[in-house]
Design an enzyme around this catalytic site. Structure first.
Site, PDB file in Angstrom:
ATOM      1  N   ARG A  93     -13.029  15.347   8.250  1.00 47.70           N
ATOM      2  CA  ARG A  93     -13.861  15.590   7.271  1.00 47.70           C
ATOM      3  C   ARG A  93     -15.439  15.914   7.500  1.00 47.70           C
ATOM      4  O   ARG A  93     -15.966  15.151   8.364  1.00 47.70           O
ATOM      5  CB  ARG A  93     -13.753  14.486   6.038  1.00 47.70           C
ATOM      6  CG  ARG A  93     -12.423  14.315   5.175  1.00 47.70           C
ATOM      7  CD  ARG A  93     -12.400  13.184   4.462  1.00 47.70           C
ATOM      8  NE  ARG A  93     -11.436  12.406   5.055  1.00 47.70           N
ATOM      9  CZ  ARG A  93     -11.356  10.792   4.613  1.00 47.70           C
ATOM     10  NH1 ARG A  93     -12.188  10.392   3.941  1.00 47.70           N
ATOM     11  NH2 ARG A  93     -10.366  10.245   5.117  1.00 47.70           N
ATOM     12  N   GLU A 131      -8.102  -5.601   5.222  1.00 53.32           N
ATOM     13  CA  GLU A 131      -8.003  -5.355   3.959  1.00 53.32           C
ATOM     14  C   GLU A 131      -6.842  -5.928   3.048  1.00 53.32           C
ATOM     15  O   GLU A 131      -7.028  -6.442   1.991  1.00 53.32           O
ATOM     16  CB  GLU A 131      -8.167  -3.614   3.778  1.00 53.32           C
ATOM     17  CG  GLU A 131      -9.129  -3.186   3.918  1.00 53.32           C
ATOM     18  CD  GLU A 131      -9.068  -1.621   4.087  1.00 53.32           C
ATOM     19  OE1 GLU A 131      -8.737  -1.347   5.425  1.00 53.32           O
ATOM     20  OE2 GLU A 131      -9.115  -0.707   3.531  1.00 53.32           O
ATOM     21  N   HIS A 133     -13.350   2.492   0.468  1.00 47.15           N
ATOM     22  CA  HIS A 133     -13.402   1.448   1.217  1.00 47.15           C
ATOM     23  C   HIS A 133     -13.806   0.263   0.858  1.00 47.15           C
ATOM     24  O   HIS A 133     -14.066  -0.590   1.687  1.00 47.15           O
ATOM     25  CB  HIS A 133     -13.980   1.809   2.660  1.00 47.15           C
ATOM     26  CG  HIS A 133     -13.405   2.966   3.421  1.00 47.15           C
ATOM     27  ND1 HIS A 133     -14.375   3.913   3.941  1.00 47.15           N
ATOM     28  CD2 HIS A 133     -12.278   3.287   3.649  1.00 47.15           C
ATOM     29  CE1 HIS A 133     -13.611   4.602   4.687  1.00 47.15           C
ATOM     30  NE2 HIS A 133     -12.510   4.219   4.504  1.00 47.15           N
ATOM     31  N   ARG A 160      -2.549  -2.037  -3.477  1.00 46.31           N
ATOM     32  CA  ARG A 160      -3.686  -1.176  -3.212  1.00 46.31           C
ATOM     33  C   ARG A 160      -3.803  -0.021  -4.235  1.00 46.31           C
ATOM     34  O   ARG A 160      -2.465   0.653  -4.037  1.00 46.31           O
ATOM     35  CB  ARG A 160      -3.768  -0.968  -1.880  1.00 46.31           C
ATOM     36  CG  ARG A 160      -4.894   0.015  -1.629  1.00 46.31           C
ATOM     37  CD  ARG A 160      -4.904   0.570  -0.173  1.00 46.31           C
ATOM     38  NE  ARG A 160      -6.314   1.468  -0.085  1.00 46.31           N
ATOM     39  CZ  ARG A 160      -6.287   2.581   0.614  1.00 46.31           C
ATOM     40  NH1 ARG A 160      -5.018   2.942   1.048  1.00 46.31           N
ATOM     41  NH2 ARG A 160      -7.368   3.241   0.827  1.00 46.31           N
ATOM     42  N   ASN A 201       0.859  -1.190   0.215  1.00 47.75           N
ATOM     43  CA  ASN A 201      -0.009   0.043  -0.017  1.00 47.75           C
ATOM     44  C   ASN A 201       1.152   1.190  -0.021  1.00 47.75           C
ATOM     45  O   ASN A 201       1.541   1.724   0.916  1.00 47.75           O
ATOM     46  CB  ASN A 201      -0.877  -0.181   1.184  1.00 47.75           C
ATOM     47  CG  ASN A 201      -1.846   1.429   1.470  1.00 47.75           C
ATOM     48  OD1 ASN A 201      -1.827   2.005   0.553  1.00 47.75           O
ATOM     49  ND2 ASN A 201      -2.857   1.064   2.361  1.00 47.75           N
TER      50      ASN A 201
END
Ligand code: ADP
Length: 399
Positions: A243, A386, A182, A93, A7
């Site tokens: 956010r 993940e 996601h 990823r 990643n």
């Protein structure tokens, strides 16, 4: 078989070496401060092997970072495999696959070009992912590589869910639509949920709540994502750590005029200074907010309540969108660890058949059913993984 999962970010790179068949993790770690000086962390998971913690390793580029990873994995003393031959494939990823990728894919030159074409959709992330792929290709010639996209799982959304009510040419010409993120996590927990419930995923209506620093809620009907709370970018949906989540776009004009902000400054506010951080003025971390609220900080309490309320509203919306729900899944940092927030989100949903089991819910980071035995809708706590999902996709494509 062993799969190396990478990643890559612009100045950091996380990695894991795992066996997708057994789920066994052999080693994990990260490279930080790439392009600056270089810090290397290596955590072998086999007994008797020594770890490295933020060791100084020069990393002028991602190449040196990946070289450090490979050297550590095959090191005669502290390595976890005997040679590079035992690393069968690499799973990368990649954040944005646009409308080009609805599934993971074996990387070739055409795929690289297509990923590059998605760069404008994720200018901070995709270019770094590509640098990571190229560095691996140079150091591991002949080893198959697979790209696993955060957006791919959501490509099954119907137009009614992904189209914005904007002039249609912005979709046709400019690809402005809901993509969702996601996806790897939502896909993984949905599969685990089907296993836990002992039912084929094709027969299940699921709502998965990935609640971390960034949060998204996804409606999964028959194993396919049919709607998700994040949008064209990961700024949309529920309020997050920093956010804003969904908001009235008219606010932008008002604040920009009032404070003389340009659009970059405005977006910095929305991405970095809003969410539970902005409302509470305390922290973006839910643990800090919980402590502050317990000491009577009203704004911390409001921020937590707004987050829980936001997630609850999406659950209601997605149950309506699918015409019902069989199970609600909680995952990621907050979803896996915070029993109070799970309870706050699920309470009040009794009208639609959700009944929590308070004792079962008092648990952290463990796969289990947390609803009462007579709850019509099951509530599941499922730690996400993940990296394992990326390794499993990679293995199934290269086998
Ligand atoms: P991301 O991957 O989006 O950066 P994570 O999934 O790691 O985020 O989630 C980070 C969030 O999880 C933080 O806000 C943190 O407060 C929360 N979290 C982690 N552990 C706990 C805990 N024990 N109790 C409550 N919240 C927790």
């Amino acid at each position: 078989m062993n799969v190396l999962v990478i990643n890559a970010g612009s100045s950091s790179l996380k990695y894991q070496l795992l066996n997708p068949d057994t789920g066994e993790l052999l080693a994990k770690g990260l490279c930080e401060r790439i392009g600056i000086d270089g810090k290397f962390t290596y955590k072998p998971q086999l007994p008797g092997k020594e770890k490295l913690d933020a060791a100084d390793v020069a990393m002028p580029t991602h190449s040196e970072a990946i070289k450090a990873v490979l050297d550590a994995l095959v090191d005669p003393v502290n390595g976890v495999v005997a040679s590079m031959k035992e690393i069968d494939a690499v799973g990368h990823r990649v954040v944005h696959g646009g409308e080009k990728f609805a599934a993971s894919v074996v990387i070739n030159d055409d795929v690289m070009r297509a990923i590059e074409e998605c760069n404008p959709l994720a200018p901070l992330h995709n270019p770094a992912n590509i640098i990571g792929i190229k560095a691996c290709q140079a150091l591991m010639p002949g080893v198959p590589m697979v790209a696993v996209f955060d957006t791919a799982f959501h490509q099954t959304m119907p137009p009614v869910a992904y189209t914005y009510a904007l002039p249609y040419e912005y979709y046709e010409k400019d690809k402005v639509r809901r993509y969702g993120f996601h996806g790897t996590s939502h896909k993984y927990v949905a599969q685990r949920a089907a296993d836990m419930l002992g039912k084929p995923i094709e027969n299940l209506k699921l709502i998965s709540c990935h609640l971390g620093n960034g949060s998204s809620v996804t409606a999964i009907n028959g194993g396919k994502s049919v709607d998700t709370s994040m949008g064209f970018t990961p700024l949309a949906g529920v309020p997050m750590g920093t956010r804003s989540g969904d908001l009235d776009a008219g606010i932008l004009e008002y604040l920009m005029n009032k404070y003389g902000m340009n659009i970059t400054e405005m977006l910095t506010v929305l991405n970095k200074k809003s969410g539970v951080q902005g409302v509470s003025g305390v922290s973006s971390d839910f643990r800090d907010l919980g402590s502050a609220a317990a000491q009577g900080n009203k704004r911390a309490e409001l921020a937590i309540d707004m987050f829980n309320y936001g997630v609850k509203k999406y659950i209601g919306a997605y149950a309506a969108a699918m015409g019902g729900v069989d199970a609600i899944i909680f995952t990621a940092g907050v979803g896996e660890n915070d029993a109070n927030q799970r309870m706050a989100i699920a309470s009040g949903l009794e009208f639609m058949g959700v009944k929590m089991d308070e004792d079962a819910n008092k648990v952290r980071g463990e796969e289990r059913v947390i609803s009462a035995a007579d709850s019509k809708v099951k509530v599941l706590l499922i730690p996400t993984n993940e990296e394992l999902m990326i390794a499993m996709d990679t293995a199934s494509l290269v086998k």
